[in-house]
Structures are given as structure tokens and as C-alpha cells.
Motif scaffolding. Structure first.
Motif, PDB file in Angstrom:
ATOM      1  N   UNK A  30      13.536 -71.505  11.173  1.00  0.00           N
ATOM      2  CA  UNK A  30      14.158 -72.797  10.896  1.00  0.00           C
ATOM      3  C   UNK A  30      14.051 -73.714  12.116  1.00  0.00           C
ATOM      4  N   UNK A  31      14.279 -73.169  13.300  1.00  0.00           N
ATOM      5  CA  UNK A  31      14.159 -73.970  14.521  1.00  0.00           C
ATOM      6  C   UNK A  31      12.753 -74.562  14.637  1.00  0.00           C
ATOM      7  N   UNK A  32      11.732 -73.751  14.348  1.00  0.00           N
ATOM      8  CA  UNK A  32      10.352 -74.250  14.426  1.00  0.00           C
ATOM      9  C   UNK A  32      10.110 -75.338  13.390  1.00  0.00           C
ATOM     10  N   UNK A  33      10.673 -75.166  12.197  1.00  0.00           N
ATOM     11  CA  UNK A  33      10.486 -76.170  11.154  1.00  0.00           C
ATOM     12  C   UNK A  33      11.130 -77.491  11.553  1.00  0.00           C
ATOM     13  N   UNK A  34      12.313 -77.437  12.167  1.00  0.00           N
ATOM     14  CA  UNK A  34      12.947 -78.660  12.652  1.00  0.00           C
ATOM     15  C   UNK A  34      12.096 -79.306  13.738  1.00  0.00           C
ATOM     16  N   UNK A  35      11.583 -78.490  14.669  1.00  0.00           N
ATOM     17  CA  UNK A  35      10.768 -79.020  15.763  1.00  0.00           C
ATOM     18  C   UNK A  35       9.512 -79.691  15.227  1.00  0.00           C
ATOM     19  N   UNK A  36       8.860 -79.064  14.266  1.00  0.00           N
ATOM     20  CA  UNK A  36       7.657 -79.646  13.682  1.00  0.00           C
ATOM     21  C   UNK A  36       7.980 -80.947  12.951  1.00  0.00           C
ATOM     22  N   UNK A  37       9.111 -80.974  12.288  1.00  0.00           N
ATOM     23  CA  UNK A  37       9.492 -82.160  11.518  1.00  0.00           C
ATOM     24  C   UNK A  37       9.728 -83.369  12.410  1.00  0.00           C
ATOM     25  N   UNK A  55      19.404 -80.374  20.402  1.00  0.00           N
ATOM     26  CA  UNK A  55      20.840 -80.125  20.596  1.00  0.00           C
ATOM     27  C   UNK A  55      21.601 -80.536  19.341  1.00  0.00           C
ATOM     28  N   UNK A  56      21.237 -81.672  18.772  1.00  0.00           N
ATOM     29  CA  UNK A  56      21.871 -82.133  17.539  1.00  0.00           C
ATOM     30  C   UNK A  56      21.613 -81.150  16.399  1.00  0.00           C
ATOM     31  N   UNK A  57      20.397 -80.639  16.321  1.00  0.00           N
ATOM     32  CA  UNK A  57      20.063 -79.648  15.288  1.00  0.00           C
ATOM     33  C   UNK A  57      20.968 -78.423  15.426  1.00  0.00           C
ATOM     34  N   UNK A  58      21.131 -77.945  16.650  1.00  0.00           N
ATOM     35  CA  UNK A  58      21.952 -76.758  16.878  1.00  0.00           C
ATOM     36  C   UNK A  58      23.414 -77.016  16.500  1.00  0.00           C
ATOM     37  N   UNK A  70      19.305 -87.458   9.352  1.00  0.00           N
ATOM     38  CA  UNK A  70      19.950 -88.776   9.405  1.00  0.00           C
ATOM     39  C   UNK A  70      20.696 -88.960  10.720  1.00  0.00           C
ATOM     40  N   UNK A  71      21.196 -87.870  11.289  1.00  0.00           N
ATOM     41  CA  UNK A  71      21.846 -87.947  12.582  1.00  0.00           C
ATOM     42  C   UNK A  71      20.855 -88.202  13.706  1.00  0.00           C
ATOM     43  N   UNK A  72      19.642 -87.699  13.547  1.00  0.00           N
ATOM     44  CA  UNK A  72      18.605 -87.904  14.561  1.00  0.00           C
ATOM     45  C   UNK A  72      17.995 -89.298  14.438  1.00  0.00           C
TER      46      UNK A  72
END
Length: 246
Positions: A30-37, A55-58, A70-72
Motif C-alpha cells: 500500500x505504501x508503494x501504491x501511494x508513493x507511485x500515485x 507523513x500525511x499518508x501514514x 484530497x488531504x494531499x
């Protein structure tokens, strides 16, 4: 069973279980998917913007993925939607390549709970499309009663909508007959806001003991495999708020 204020006991009839970090061990995926996105939207590793975004993702784990984006990208809905779409494609691709790893003891946990008269609902921050892909990969359809995404109920965690929808759909008579288990602060907030008697923080995921207690955890467990003992053992039911199996 859980000890009631009048000295009686309230049987747990529904367990609402989080997916990532609680019942399946795909945190890195999931972390990698967020990073790629976020990288597709110009936020790349090695920059301050990337560090702040992760940090926001975590901090936002457990919340609907679209709300995380939306937060990012607070002033650009199109950008948030585009990032969310990339996230889903990346995550589904990873599932296709590597599959999913169920947490140790989860199958036995599901079977013990259902044998003990407890219905099972899986709840997640994933979209309905991503949730369907996860369920297909896990093949747990004969072990759960319901699976809900934020799209199914209107609002995701930390709001209580998914838990309350499960109560209605599965015919649970009293919210005190509900247990919620998850690895994030938003899971804990969702459980407390729903009125569940048990809000169990699972220590196999992203958030610390302190974050789980801050969110309102009534119990802390080393893993999801400890949940049946908590819910089905009368002596464990009397464990005070904040007690831990850790």
C-alpha cells in the motif's frame, strides 16, 4: 461476552474487522501504491513535498483513500481523483503479481468467531472496486458475512457509518453487541463513535500503542489471532479499559 454495567453480560454478535494491517499484511504494498500515485502528480521521492505527503499518508491510514489524496491535494479535486485512480491501478497490479498475505491465524480467527455465533464484516478505506479485487484474491466469501467500503455507506472512517450499516444489514439488535478491530487511530475512532463495546487495537499495523489508545482503544492485542479469546472468553471480557495482551 462483555461485562455490562449492571453486572450481566452482553454477547458479542458482530465483529467489524479492518483489512490492511489487521487481517492482511500488505502495508508495504500500500505504501508503494501511494508513493507511485503521488509521483504521477509531480510529488517525487527526495523532495520535501514527498516527505510531507507520506507523513500525511501514514497519519491518515484507515481513512478512505480518496480522502487521503484530497488531504494531499486540497485545492484540486481532479488531481486527487487522478492520484486515487493511479493508486488503485498500482495496488491491484501488485495483488496480481504477488497476491495477498493473510495475517497469521486469521483464517482460524474467522472460523472461531463464526463458530461462536459472531458475524463477520470486513471494513476498509478502499473503494468498492479495490475491495472486490481484494476479496477475490483472498477467497474468504464462505468465512465472512459482509464487506463494506466507504462507497457503500456514505462516509468512511473515522466516521461510524460502516459499522452502523453492518449492524443494520446483519440484524444486530444492540450496538453494544459489536466489536471493532483495526490497526489505526481512525479504526479506533470509528469503533468508539459507533458505540461498540469492544474497540480492539491490533499491534501489527501502522499506528503505535499511543495512537491506538488516543483513538479510544478499549483493548490492545498482539495480533488478530488474539481476538476470539477476548470476545468469547468470559474472563477476558472483564479486562479493564486500556488493558493489553501485548
Amino acid at each position: 461476552m462483555i461485562l455490562a454495567h449492571d453486572g450481566g453480560t452482553i454477547p458479542i454478535r458482530l465483529a467489524c474487522l479492518d483489512l490492511a494491517g489487521t487481517t492482511i499484511g500488505d502495508i508495504a504494498m500500500i505504501e508503494r501504491a501511494f508513493a507511485e500515485a503521488i509521483a504521477t502528480q509531480g510529488i517525487v521521492p527526495g523532495t520535501g513535498a514527498y516527505a510531507r505527503a507520506m507523513v500525511h499518508v501514514h497519519r491518515s491510514r484507515g481513512c478512505p483513500t480518496i480522502d487521503v489524496f484530497r488531504g494531499i491535494f486540497p485545492d484540486n479535486e481532479a488531481q486527487a481523483q487522478a492520484a486515487n485512480l493511479t493508486f488503485e491501478r498500482s495496488y491491484e497490479g501488485a495483488i496480481g503479481r504477488s497476491g495477498l498475505i493473510p495475517m497469521p491465524g486469521i483464517v482460524e480467527t474467522l472460523d472461531r468467531l463464526r463458530d461462536g455465533g459472531v458475524k463477520i464484516c470486513l471494513i476498509t478505506g478502499f473503494s468498492r472496486t479495490a475491495l472486490s479485487r481484494v476479496l477475490s484474491a483472498l477467497s474468504w466469501s464462505d468465512r465472512i458475512d459482509l464487506a463494506l467500503s466507504p462507497e457503500d455507506t456514505g462516509r468512511g472512517r473515522p466516521m461510524p457509518d460502516m459499522v452502523l450499516s453492518a449492524v443494520l444489514r446483519l440484524g444486530i439488535q444492540d450496538v453494544r453487541q459489536v466489536a471493532v478491530a483495526g490497526d489505526s487511530e481512525s479504526d479506533m475512532l470509528c469503533g468508539r463513535r459507533s458505540g461498540a463495546s469492544v474497540v480492539a487495537g491490533i499491534m501489527t499495523g501502522v499506528h503505535s500503542r499511543e495512537r491506538l489508545l488516543k483513538g479510544g482503544a478499549t483493548h490492545l492485542l498482539d495480533s488478530i489471532a488474539d481476538l476470539p479469546t477476548l470476545l468469547l472468553d468470559d474472563k477476558m471480557a472483564e479486562t479493564p479499559v486500556g488493558a493489553s495482551a501485548c
